[in-house]
Scaffold this active site. Structure first.
Site, PDB file in Angstrom:
ATOM      1  N   VAL A  92       0.813  -1.217   0.000  1.00 22.49           N
ATOM      2  CA  VAL A  92       0.000   0.000   0.000  1.00 22.49           C
ATOM      3  C   VAL A  92       0.847   1.268   0.000  1.00 22.49           C
ATOM      4  O   VAL A  92       0.328   2.365  -0.132  1.00 22.49           O
ATOM      5  CB  VAL A  92      -0.997   0.032   1.197  1.00 22.49           C
ATOM      6  CG1 VAL A  92      -2.070  -1.006   1.027  1.00 22.49           C
ATOM      7  CG2 VAL A  92      -0.276  -0.146   2.528  1.00 22.49           C
TER       8      VAL A  92
ATOM      9  N   GLY B 243       8.353   4.175   0.826  1.00 21.30           N
ATOM     10  CA  GLY B 243       9.015   5.462   1.051  1.00 21.30           C
ATOM     11  C   GLY B 243      10.452   5.253   1.463  1.00 21.30           C
ATOM     12  O   GLY B 243      11.013   4.165   1.326  1.00 21.30           O
ATOM     13  N   THR B 244      11.033   6.316   1.986  1.00 25.21           N
ATOM     14  CA  THR B 244      12.435   6.297   2.403  1.00 25.21           C
ATOM     15  C   THR B 244      12.698   5.198   3.422  1.00 25.21           C
ATOM     16  O   THR B 244      13.762   4.607   3.450  1.00 25.21           O
ATOM     17  CB  THR B 244      12.779   7.652   3.077  1.00 25.21           C
ATOM     18  OG1 THR B 244      12.135   8.690   2.350  1.00 25.21           O
ATOM     19  CG2 THR B 244      14.263   7.901   3.092  1.00 25.21           C
ATOM     20  N   TYR B 245      11.712   4.954   4.254  1.00 21.42           N
ATOM     21  CA  TYR B 245      11.940   4.074   5.398  1.00 21.42           C
ATOM     22  C   TYR B 245      11.543   2.623   5.137  1.00 21.42           C
ATOM     23  O   TYR B 245      11.668   1.785   6.003  1.00 21.42           O
ATOM     24  CB  TYR B 245      11.173   4.610   6.623  1.00 21.42           C
ATOM     25  CG  TYR B 245      11.717   5.941   7.065  1.00 21.42           C
ATOM     26  CD1 TYR B 245      12.754   6.031   7.970  1.00 21.42           C
ATOM     27  CD2 TYR B 245      11.210   7.122   6.520  1.00 21.42           C
ATOM     28  CE1 TYR B 245      13.277   7.264   8.352  1.00 21.42           C
ATOM     29  CE2 TYR B 245      11.724   8.356   6.898  1.00 21.42           C
ATOM     30  CZ  TYR B 245      12.759   8.409   7.816  1.00 21.42           C
ATOM     31  OH  TYR B 245      13.270   9.621   8.190  1.00 21.42           O
ATOM     32  N   GLY B 246      11.041   2.317   3.947  1.00 18.32           N
ATOM     33  CA  GLY B 246      10.680   0.924   3.650  1.00 18.32           C
ATOM     34  C   GLY B 246       9.308   0.791   3.030  1.00 18.32           C
ATOM     35  O   GLY B 246       8.657   1.774   2.695  1.00 18.32           O
TER      36      GLY B 246
ATOM     37  N   ASP C  57       6.267  16.552   9.551  1.00 19.62           N
ATOM     38  CA  ASP C  57       5.895  16.237   8.166  1.00 19.62           C
ATOM     39  C   ASP C  57       4.390  15.999   8.055  1.00 19.62           C
ATOM     40  O   ASP C  57       3.941  15.056   7.409  1.00 19.62           O
ATOM     41  CB  ASP C  57       6.679  15.016   7.671  1.00 19.62           C
ATOM     42  CG  ASP C  57       6.617  14.862   6.152  1.00 19.62           C
ATOM     43  OD1 ASP C  57       6.543  15.893   5.455  1.00 19.62           O
ATOM     44  OD2 ASP C  57       6.626  13.722   5.660  1.00 19.62           O
TER      45      ASP C  57
END
Length: 321
Positions: free
Chosen positions: A17, A20-23, A154
């Site tokens: 779904v 991003g940067t973190y996985g 953010d």
């Protein structure tokens, strides 16, 4: 923390779904209970000794924010934090021999970005009482984070998860959140989302606090009413100029210290316009609250806790919020 095999035996991935940067984030089913959850898979760097500090920070913040007492509403247990609950953390090794963390969250079916887009597609407006209900929950969630020394940094519609049926809203993606202490540490500003970024950050301020989140809350408020981003710049300069055109070009009188900020330059001079020119469907109390969220001087910007007490919310039934 359990092994990957156990983690993958415990959950069945249904669909990806997000990424991003973190996985990667998957919608998954917990095999034991059939409960739908969100599974956030995060790779850890091989050369790190143990879990990286950034990941530990995220987990500790999420665990702290998930510990708040619960209330029951429509048979849904939800935290007063209004943040997306971290239910479990599992660790293991993938086929390349790299350490993987699985963060298990409660699953919410949609987010505010998709919710707003659905109204834009039909041409309908979001009902004022729905805007009010969502905004109160957002202020409550932000107030809770700030009371526990956490900046989100953010906030944007995409990071606000919700249930369309119950209108429950929860803050997600605290991956960039920072626990703040006094004095406020210096923060880099590159990671913040442009359209919801506070002017002090755009102008290169390195010491900032909870007011940056409240600017984002104001931008989200306006977007709920109009279904369009209030300040949609495609560069930091354009973003500033969008803000200045509506709110007027700031100066030392309006915002003491603004000309000393690192990225301050001489800008075109605009006079402030009434906010109602850009947000025409909002009532007087709503416009008053929005204007306090979009104050130039960070110390004058309304806090999340004060925002909850604003007359705009007086006629809202807060029993289950």
């Amino acid at each position: 923390m359990e092994s990957t095999k156990t983690a993958m035996e415990a959950f069945e991935k249904l669909e990806k779904v997000g990424e991003g940067t973190y996985g990667k984030v998957y919608r998954a089913r917990e095999r034991a209970t059939g409960r739908i959850i969100a599974l956030k898979k995060t790779k850890l760097h091989e050369d790190d000794e143990g879990v990286p500090p950034t990941t530990l920070r995220e987990i500790s913040i999420l665990r702290m924010l998930s510990r708040d007492p619960h209330v029951v509403n429509n048979q849904i247990e939800m935290p007063l934090t209004k943040s997306n609950r971290l239910l479990d953390v599992k660790q293991g090794v993938n086929k390349d021999g790299k350490t993987v963390l699985y963060l298990v969250f409660e699953y919410m079916e949609t987010d505010l970005k998709k919710f707003i887009r659905s109204f834009r597609q039909t041409g309908e407006n979001i009902q004022p009482n729905v805007v009010k209900c969502l905004m109160y929950q957002l202020c409550k969630g932000v107030a809770f984070c700030h009371a526990h020394g956490v900046l989100h940094r953010d906030l944007k519609p995409h990071n606000l998860l919700m249930d369309k049926k119950t209108l429950i809203l929860k803050i997600a993606d605290l991956g960039l959140a920072r626990a703040f202490t006094l004095p406020i540490k210096k923060y880099t500003h590159e990671i913040l989302t442009l359209w919801y970024r506070a002017p002090e950050v755009l102008l290169g301020a390195t010491h900032y606090s909870t007011a940056v989140d409240m600017w984002s809350v104001g931008c989200i408020f306006a977007e709920l009413v109009t279904k369009t981003a209030l300040f949609a710049g495609d560069s930091e300069l354009q973003q500033l100029l969008h803000i200045f055109r509506l709110l007027g070009t700031p100066n030392e009188e309006i915002w003491p210290g603004v000309s000393k900020l690192k990225d301050w330059h001489e800008y075109p001079q605009w006079k402030p316009k009434p906010i109602s020119t850009c947000v025409p469907n909002l009532d007087e109390d709503g416009l008053n609250l929005l204007s306090q969220m979009l104050e130039y001087e960070p110390s004058k910007r309304i806090s999340a806790k004060k925002a909850m007490e604003h007359p705009y919310f007086d006629d809202l039934d807060k029993t289950h919020l």
